[in-house]
Design a protein around this motif. Structure first.
Motif, PDB file in Angstrom:
ATOM      1  N   LEU A  59       0.837  -1.211   0.014  1.00 15.57           N
ATOM      2  CA  LEU A  59      -0.025   0.146   0.026  1.00 15.57           C
ATOM      3  C   LEU A  59       0.922   1.477   0.065  1.00 15.57           C
ATOM      4  N   PRO A  63      -2.909   3.654  -2.797  1.00 14.90           N
ATOM      5  CA  PRO A  63      -4.328   2.921  -2.474  1.00 14.90           C
ATOM      6  C   PRO A  63      -4.703   1.964  -3.337  1.00 14.90           C
ATOM      7  N   VAL A 102      -5.087   1.769   8.262  1.00 17.14           N
ATOM      8  CA  VAL A 102      -5.602   1.979   6.867  1.00 17.14           C
ATOM      9  C   VAL A 102      -7.022   2.582   7.105  1.00 17.14           C
ATOM     10  N   ARG A 115     -10.568   2.977   4.564  1.00 12.36           N
ATOM     11  CA  ARG A 115     -11.405   2.349   3.353  1.00 12.36           C
ATOM     12  C   ARG A 115     -12.205   3.655   2.971  1.00 12.36           C
ATOM     13  N   GLU A 116     -11.833   4.141   1.481  1.00 11.91           N
ATOM     14  CA  GLU A 116     -12.352   5.367   1.186  1.00 11.91           C
ATOM     15  C   GLU A 116     -12.763   4.927  -0.334  1.00 11.91           C
ATOM     16  N   ASP A 131     -13.593   4.622  -4.054  1.00  9.95           N
ATOM     17  CA  ASP A 131     -12.719   4.760  -5.329  1.00  9.95           C
ATOM     18  C   ASP A 131     -13.201   5.821  -6.062  1.00  9.95           C
ATOM     19  N   LYS A 191     -14.337   0.241  -2.760  1.00  8.90           N
ATOM     20  CA  LYS A 191     -13.458   0.917  -1.510  1.00  8.90           C
ATOM     21  C   LYS A 191     -12.001   0.783  -1.969  1.00  8.90           C
ATOM     22  N   MET A 192     -11.139   1.882  -1.555  1.00 11.79           N
ATOM     23  CA  MET A 192      -9.889   1.797  -1.767  1.00 11.79           C
ATOM     24  C   MET A 192      -9.172   1.766  -0.635  1.00 11.79           C
ATOM     25  N   LEU A 193      -8.164   0.965  -0.329  1.00 12.97           N
ATOM     26  CA  LEU A 193      -7.375   0.713   0.908  1.00 12.97           C
ATOM     27  C   LEU A 193      -6.400   1.975   1.142  1.00 12.97           C
ATOM     28  N   VAL A 194      -6.359   2.779   2.129  1.00 12.45           N
ATOM     29  CA  VAL A 194      -5.577   3.830   2.286  1.00 12.45           C
ATOM     30  C   VAL A 194      -4.760   3.748   3.342  1.00 12.45           C
TER      31      VAL A 194
END
Length: 145
Positions: free
Chosen positions: A45, A50, A80, A82-83, A85, A92-95
């Motif tokens: 990551l 992300p 992380v 979750r946001e 995309d 959801k993107m892992l940021v």
């Protein structure tokens, strides 16, 4: 009929080597709050930015349910978020969080020290060749998965 000799099997040797890497890493990560599994996820990551869960689990070589549990723990521990995309609102993107980036500075030093120890006495071109061979082995095995 002769059985498999573990000393002649790349699979057995890789498995044993991974156990040594994980054990050494686990010892060195004490006090950071990051587990070896979380370390592997954060490495992807932070290096790549992300990612959706589907991409992360492929890179980690784990099943989706295992990845969901890993990410749930990482989110709970503040590594992380979750946001949405920006290109696909259903995904959801892992940021990695600021906390993850801060601890990564320490973890990177520890990881580099461990690799320096692991590669001691091995020329860089041999390390590069070993990585190439292992990538080809994974590609060959992926054909049957």
């Amino acid at each position: 009929m002769k059985g498999i000799d573990p000393n002649e099997s790349l699979g057995f040797q890789c498995n044993l080597t991974v156990k040594f890497f994980v054990g050494s890493l686990e010892e060195r990560l004490k006090g950071t709050g990051v587990s070896p599994s979380q370390h592997r996820a954060l490495a992807h990551l932070i290096a790549l930015g992300p990612l959706p869960l589907t991409d992360l689990v492929k890179r980690l070589g784990i099943a989706t349910p295992t990845g969901v549990r890993l990410v749930d723990r990482m989110e709970r521990d503040g590594w992380v978020t979750r946001e949405p995309d920006p290109e696909d609102s259903r995904r959801k993107m892992l940021v990695p969080t600021e906390k993850a980036h801060e601890v990564w500075e320490t973890i990177s030093v520890v990881s580099k020290e461990m690799l320096t120890q692991a590669y001691r006495g091995i020329p860089p071109e041999e390390i590069e060749k070993a990585i190439e061979v292992l990538e080809r082995v994974r590609e060959n095995l992926a054909e049957f998965s």
